[in-house]
Write a protein that holds these residues in place. Structure first.
Motif, PDB file in Angstrom:
ATOM      1  N   ILE A 183      16.623  -9.474  -4.529  1.00  0.00           N
ATOM      2  CA  ILE A 183      15.706  -9.124  -3.446  1.00  0.00           C
ATOM      3  C   ILE A 183      14.365  -9.801  -3.666  1.00  0.00           C
ATOM      4  O   ILE A 183      13.777  -9.699  -4.741  1.00  0.00           O
ATOM      5  CB  ILE A 183      15.529  -7.593  -3.371  1.00  0.00           C
ATOM      6  N   ASP A 184      13.872 -10.480  -2.649  1.00  0.00           N
ATOM      7  CA  ASP A 184      12.578 -11.155  -2.723  1.00  0.00           C
ATOM      8  C   ASP A 184      11.467 -10.105  -2.607  1.00  0.00           C
ATOM      9  O   ASP A 184      11.343  -9.449  -1.568  1.00  0.00           O
ATOM     10  CB  ASP A 184      12.449 -12.177  -1.598  1.00  0.00           C
ATOM     11  N   PRO A 185      10.643  -9.898  -3.633  1.00  0.00           N
ATOM     12  CA  PRO A 185       9.603  -8.861  -3.579  1.00  0.00           C
ATOM     13  C   PRO A 185       8.498  -9.157  -2.568  1.00  0.00           C
ATOM     14  O   PRO A 185       7.735  -8.280  -2.202  1.00  0.00           O
ATOM     15  CB  PRO A 185       9.050  -8.824  -5.005  1.00  0.00           C
ATOM     16  N   ASP A 199       4.331   1.341 -11.762  1.00  0.00           N
ATOM     17  CA  ASP A 199       2.951   0.870 -11.779  1.00  0.00           C
ATOM     18  C   ASP A 199       2.858  -0.422 -10.979  1.00  0.00           C
ATOM     19  O   ASP A 199       3.792  -1.234 -10.983  1.00  0.00           O
ATOM     20  CB  ASP A 199       2.489   0.611 -13.211  1.00  0.00           C
ATOM     21  N   THR A 200       1.770  -0.615 -10.296  1.00  0.00           N
ATOM     22  CA  THR A 200       1.488  -1.783  -9.459  1.00  0.00           C
ATOM     23  C   THR A 200       2.487  -1.960  -8.310  1.00  0.00           C
ATOM     24  O   THR A 200       2.707  -3.055  -7.838  1.00  0.00           O
ATOM     25  CB  THR A 200       1.417  -3.103 -10.270  1.00  0.00           C
ATOM     26  N   SER A 201       3.085  -0.863  -7.847  1.00  0.00           N
ATOM     27  CA  SER A 201       4.042  -0.972  -6.741  1.00  0.00           C
ATOM     28  C   SER A 201       3.380  -0.834  -5.374  1.00  0.00           C
ATOM     29  O   SER A 201       4.054  -0.949  -4.361  1.00  0.00           O
ATOM     30  CB  SER A 201       5.148   0.077  -6.889  1.00  0.00           C
ATOM     31  N   GLY A 202       2.070  -0.565  -5.339  1.00  0.00           N
ATOM     32  CA  GLY A 202       1.373  -0.513  -4.066  1.00  0.00           C
ATOM     33  C   GLY A 202       1.087   0.883  -3.550  1.00  0.00           C
ATOM     34  O   GLY A 202       0.691   1.054  -2.400  1.00  0.00           O
ATOM     35  N   LYS A 203       1.270   1.884  -4.392  1.00  0.00           N
ATOM     36  CA  LYS A 203       1.010   3.266  -3.954  1.00  0.00           C
ATOM     37  C   LYS A 203      -0.453   3.463  -3.571  1.00  0.00           C
ATOM     38  O   LYS A 203      -0.741   4.054  -2.531  1.00  0.00           O
ATOM     39  CB  LYS A 203       1.401   4.260  -5.050  1.00  0.00           C
TER      40      LYS A 203
END
Length: 98
Positions: A25-27, A72-76
């Protein structure tokens, strides 16, 4: 004319041979979002959120619980900033948990 699909349809993982791995999957992908209309859509959605918050406050009996889960750093934080920026922050309670 192309059929408009829901976000749920766009993001659903279809049964396939083998297993799905996150590496497939392209992030950077943004399925279902078109950049030229994204800002206008966000502005319209923000206005809808303001109106809905006002209705919930006036009713005084129900609440909305939004749970964001991610690494972490997932955009929350960015999601919270965009959503809370659209509504009255006095009517919002944010709690972090592990």
């Amino acid at each position: 004319m192309a059929k408009i699909r829901s976000v749920r349809e766009i993001l659903r993982v279809r049964p396939m041979k083998g297993q799905l791995t996150l590496a497939d999957i392209d992030p950077r992908s943004t399925p279902g979002v078109r950049k030229p209309t994204a800002r206008a859509d966000r502005a319209n959605d923000a206005e809808k959120l303001r109106q809905l918050q006002e209705r919930l406050y006036a009713e005084g009996t129900r609440s909305v619980l939004l749970v964001l889960q991610g690494m972490d750093t997932s955009g929350k934080d960015g999601t919270i900033i965009h959503v809370i920026g659209a509504v009255d922050p006095q009517g919002v309670q944010i709690t972090g948990f592990k």
